[in-house]
Design a protein around this motif. Structure first.
Motif, PDB file in Angstrom:
ATOM      1  N   GLU A 130       6.334   3.326   0.336  1.00  0.00           N
ATOM      2  CA  GLU A 130       5.701   4.388  -0.445  1.00  0.00           C
ATOM      3  C   GLU A 130       6.210   5.765  -0.026  1.00  0.00           C
ATOM      4  O   GLU A 130       6.447   6.642  -0.876  1.00  0.00           O
ATOM      5  CB  GLU A 130       4.183   4.324  -0.300  1.00  0.00           C
ATOM      6  CG  GLU A 130       3.461   5.326  -1.186  1.00  0.00           C
ATOM      7  CD  GLU A 130       1.960   5.115  -1.199  1.00  0.00           C
ATOM      8  OE1 GLU A 130       1.262   5.921  -1.852  1.00  0.00           O
ATOM      9  OE2 GLU A 130       1.482   4.153  -0.557  1.00  0.00           O
ATOM     10  N   VAL A 133       9.604   6.253  -1.591  1.00  0.00           N
ATOM     11  CA  VAL A 133       9.514   6.519  -3.023  1.00  0.00           C
ATOM     12  C   VAL A 133       9.063   7.949  -3.279  1.00  0.00           C
ATOM     13  O   VAL A 133       9.525   8.604  -4.223  1.00  0.00           O
ATOM     14  CB  VAL A 133       8.576   5.497  -3.698  1.00  0.00           C
ATOM     15  CG1 VAL A 133       8.399   5.816  -5.179  1.00  0.00           C
ATOM     16  CG2 VAL A 133       9.127   4.085  -3.526  1.00  0.00           C
ATOM     17  N   HIS A 134       8.196   8.482  -2.430  1.00  0.00           N
ATOM     18  CA  HIS A 134       7.752   9.868  -2.575  1.00  0.00           C
ATOM     19  C   HIS A 134       8.928  10.840  -2.441  1.00  0.00           C
ATOM     20  O   HIS A 134       8.896  11.943  -3.019  1.00  0.00           O
ATOM     21  CB  HIS A 134       6.680  10.210  -1.536  1.00  0.00           C
ATOM     22  CG  HIS A 134       5.288  10.006  -2.042  1.00  0.00           C
ATOM     23  ND1 HIS A 134       4.681  10.868  -2.925  1.00  0.00           N
ATOM     24  CD2 HIS A 134       4.386   9.020  -1.787  1.00  0.00           C
ATOM     25  CE1 HIS A 134       3.463  10.445  -3.194  1.00  0.00           C
ATOM     26  NE2 HIS A 134       3.258   9.317  -2.528  1.00  0.00           N
ATOM     27  N   ARG A 137      10.494  12.508  -5.442  1.00  0.00           N
ATOM     28  CA  ARG A 137       9.829  13.619  -6.126  1.00  0.00           C
ATOM     29  C   ARG A 137      10.298  14.987  -5.637  1.00  0.00           C
ATOM     30  O   ARG A 137       9.850  16.018  -6.152  1.00  0.00           O
ATOM     31  CB  ARG A 137       8.305  13.514  -5.916  1.00  0.00           C
ATOM     32  CG  ARG A 137       7.686  12.257  -6.481  1.00  0.00           C
ATOM     33  CD  ARG A 137       7.899  12.147  -7.969  1.00  0.00           C
ATOM     34  NE  ARG A 137       7.294  13.269  -8.683  1.00  0.00           N
ATOM     35  CZ  ARG A 137       7.571  13.601  -9.938  1.00  0.00           C
ATOM     36  NH1 ARG A 137       8.479  12.926 -10.623  1.00  0.00           N
ATOM     37  NH2 ARG A 137       6.992  14.639 -10.508  1.00  0.00           N
ATOM     38  N   ASP A 151       2.851  13.935  -9.072  1.00  0.00           N
ATOM     39  CA  ASP A 151       3.681  13.196  -8.123  1.00  0.00           C
ATOM     40  C   ASP A 151       3.102  11.810  -7.857  1.00  0.00           C
ATOM     41  O   ASP A 151       3.829  10.812  -7.841  1.00  0.00           O
ATOM     42  CB  ASP A 151       3.793  13.956  -6.799  1.00  0.00           C
ATOM     43  CG  ASP A 151       4.517  15.282  -6.948  1.00  0.00           C
ATOM     44  OD1 ASP A 151       5.498  15.339  -7.705  1.00  0.00           O
ATOM     45  OD2 ASP A 151       4.087  16.261  -6.308  1.00  0.00           O
ATOM     46  N   ARG A 152       1.800  11.756  -7.646  1.00  0.00           N
ATOM     47  CA  ARG A 152       1.169  10.463  -7.339  1.00  0.00           C
ATOM     48  C   ARG A 152       1.304   9.484  -8.502  1.00  0.00           C
ATOM     49  O   ARG A 152       1.565   8.294  -8.295  1.00  0.00           O
ATOM     50  CB  ARG A 152      -0.302  10.678  -6.972  1.00  0.00           C
ATOM     51  CG  ARG A 152      -0.504  11.232  -5.555  1.00  0.00           C
ATOM     52  CD  ARG A 152      -1.968  11.256  -5.169  1.00  0.00           C
ATOM     53  NE  ARG A 152      -2.654  12.387  -5.786  1.00  0.00           N
ATOM     54  CZ  ARG A 152      -2.757  13.590  -5.235  1.00  0.00           C
ATOM     55  NH1 ARG A 152      -2.216  13.825  -4.053  1.00  0.00           N
ATOM     56  NH2 ARG A 152      -3.399  14.560  -5.848  1.00  0.00           N
ATOM     57  N   VAL A 155       4.908   8.185  -8.619  1.00  0.00           N
ATOM     58  CA  VAL A 155       5.164   7.211  -7.549  1.00  0.00           C
ATOM     59  C   VAL A 155       4.511   5.874  -7.877  1.00  0.00           C
ATOM     60  O   VAL A 155       5.132   4.811  -7.704  1.00  0.00           O
ATOM     61  CB  VAL A 155       4.669   7.756  -6.198  1.00  0.00           C
ATOM     62  CG1 VAL A 155       4.650   6.652  -5.139  1.00  0.00           C
ATOM     63  CG2 VAL A 155       5.555   8.913  -5.733  1.00  0.00           C
ATOM     64  N   GLU A 156       3.280   5.899  -8.352  1.00  0.00           N
ATOM     65  CA  GLU A 156       2.608   4.651  -8.698  1.00  0.00           C
ATOM     66  C   GLU A 156       3.348   3.922  -9.816  1.00  0.00           C
ATOM     67  O   GLU A 156       3.495   2.699  -9.784  1.00  0.00           O
ATOM     68  CB  GLU A 156       1.159   4.934  -9.128  1.00  0.00           C
ATOM     69  CG  GLU A 156       0.239   5.330  -7.993  1.00  0.00           C
ATOM     70  CD  GLU A 156       0.146   4.242  -6.927  1.00  0.00           C
ATOM     71  OE1 GLU A 156       0.091   3.047  -7.287  1.00  0.00           O
ATOM     72  OE2 GLU A 156       0.140   4.583  -5.726  1.00  0.00           O
ATOM     73  N   ARG A 168       4.185  -1.444  -0.413  1.00  0.00           N
ATOM     74  CA  ARG A 168       4.079   0.001  -0.238  1.00  0.00           C
ATOM     75  C   ARG A 168       3.852   0.425   1.206  1.00  0.00           C
ATOM     76  O   ARG A 168       4.333   1.478   1.631  1.00  0.00           O
ATOM     77  CB  ARG A 168       2.967   0.566  -1.127  1.00  0.00           C
ATOM     78  CG  ARG A 168       1.569   0.098  -0.762  1.00  0.00           C
ATOM     79  CD  ARG A 168       0.492   0.913  -1.510  1.00  0.00           C
ATOM     80  NE  ARG A 168       0.483   0.649  -2.932  1.00  0.00           N
ATOM     81  CZ  ARG A 168       0.511   1.603  -3.850  1.00  0.00           C
ATOM     82  NH1 ARG A 168       0.566   2.874  -3.486  1.00  0.00           N
ATOM     83  NH2 ARG A 168       0.480   1.292  -5.121  1.00  0.00           N
ATOM     84  N   MET A 187      12.478   4.531  -5.731  1.00  0.00           N
ATOM     85  CA  MET A 187      12.654   5.950  -5.432  1.00  0.00           C
ATOM     86  C   MET A 187      13.415   6.650  -6.549  1.00  0.00           C
ATOM     87  O   MET A 187      13.070   7.778  -6.956  1.00  0.00           O
ATOM     88  CB  MET A 187      13.400   6.133  -4.107  1.00  0.00           C
ATOM     89  CG  MET A 187      13.365   7.570  -3.603  1.00  0.00           C
ATOM     90  SD  MET A 187      14.587   7.944  -2.315  1.00  0.00           S
ATOM     91  CE  MET A 187      16.062   8.089  -3.322  1.00  0.00           C
ATOM     92  N   ALA A 190      11.108   7.191  -9.436  1.00  0.00           N
ATOM     93  CA  ALA A 190      10.128   8.255  -9.190  1.00  0.00           C
ATOM     94  C   ALA A 190      10.713   9.627  -9.453  1.00  0.00           C
ATOM     95  O   ALA A 190       9.971  10.583  -9.716  1.00  0.00           O
ATOM     96  CB  ALA A 190       9.609   8.171  -7.756  1.00  0.00           C
TER      97      ALA A 190
END
Length: 300
Positions: A130, A133-134, A137, A151-152, A155-156, A168, A187, A190
């Protein structure tokens, strides 16, 4: 240099014109809003190489479609993708994203428009999936900005599309090669760009996850109208999932166009050095049945 140009009925002919999009097949009022990526008069090489590795008069990644770059090892697929993504400066020519040369964009501005998943991916092993993947952003936030709801959600959505929701909280250094590849794909998703370039994204993946990745790419095109360029080794997967194929041979495009027009026995023989039968009428796209590898002197 060379290119391949689709005629209005989809037939492919060698010419000095553009390898353009199939705009004749799409109503003008229904065109995708996604950008088009164009390489013109490209000669691409590396420091220390006397001759260009890739030469291409014109190459178009049509807006809102999947274009697969296929060909044997050393044919220039990955080099061409690096030039299209501004990771490698062409010796001559230009790469244009919706009318603007990619080199004129700032790095963060370009990253909001164009995403790249390369083969060379390294991440600190302590990062969780996780957290990795962030990182996709980053183009959308200022240096001091904190993660927000947009952003959340991105990512989800990326974790779900890549099928790694259950991973995750796992650290990257505890994953298999295939799991790591899916995390990197998440990633890239995202990053939420309108153009996405991927260099062999199905490497290290089993057949189930290969198909999952290709289905995700089709969803991005069919639902979000993202423009996608993807390097693939599997000609069968490319024929099934791509709208267009660019077959590379010895650093130049050998042919370009819809899979049913491009994939045939001659392509398999001349480009891949394989004797095969091709069923162009198969419901899911040209179906390739390889028989044997050809010697260097056969079929030339």
């Amino acid at each position: 240099m060379s290119d391949a140009t689709p005629t209005t009925d989809g037939e492919e002919t060698a010419s000095t014109g553009d390898a353009g999009s199939n705009d004749t097949d799409r109503p003008a009022d229904g065109e995708s809003a996604a950008p088009e990526l164009v390489g013109e008069a490209l000669a691409v090489g590396y420091p220390g190489t006397e001759e260009p590795v890739v030469e291409c008069e014109t190459l178009v990644l049509p807006r809102g479609e999947v274009t697969a770059l296929v060909g044997p090892n050393g044919s220039g697929k990955s080099t061409l993708l690096k030039a299209l993504s501004n990771r490698l400066d062409p010796e001559t020519g230009s790469v244009v994203l919706d009318g603007t040369e990619v080199q004129s964009f700032g790095s963060k501005e370009l990253a909001r428009k164009l995403g790249l998943l390369s083969q060379e991916n390294e991440s600190p092993g302590s990062l969780t999936v996780e957290e990795l993947v962030h990182h996709g952003r980053y183009p959308h936030r200022g240096f001091f900005d904190s993660v927000d709801e947009t952003d959340r959600r991105a990512v989800e959505r990326a974790l779900e599309l890549a099928g790694v929701e259950d991973l995750r909280d796992r650290p990257m250094d505890g994953l298999s090669g295939g799991q790591k590849q899916l995390a990197w794909i998440a990633m890239a998703l995202a990053q939420d760009t309108d153009v996405l370039l991927l260099d062999e994204p199905t490497t290290y993946l089993d057949l189930h996850h290969q198909l999952r990745v290709m289905e995700v790419l089709r969803t991005l095109v069919d639902v979000r109208e993202v423009t996608i360029g993807v390097v693939l080794h599997d000609i069968g997967q490319a024929a099934r999932f791509a709208d267009n194929l660019v077959a590379m041979k010895d650093g130049e495009p050998y042919d370009w166009g819809p899979p049913r027009k491009v994939v045939d026995e001659a392509l398999l023989r001349d480009v891949f050095r394989v004797e095969a039968d091709v069923d162009v009428d198969h419901p899911t796209g040209p179906h390739v049945s390889p028989h044997r590898a050809l010697d260097e002197t056969e079929g030339r």
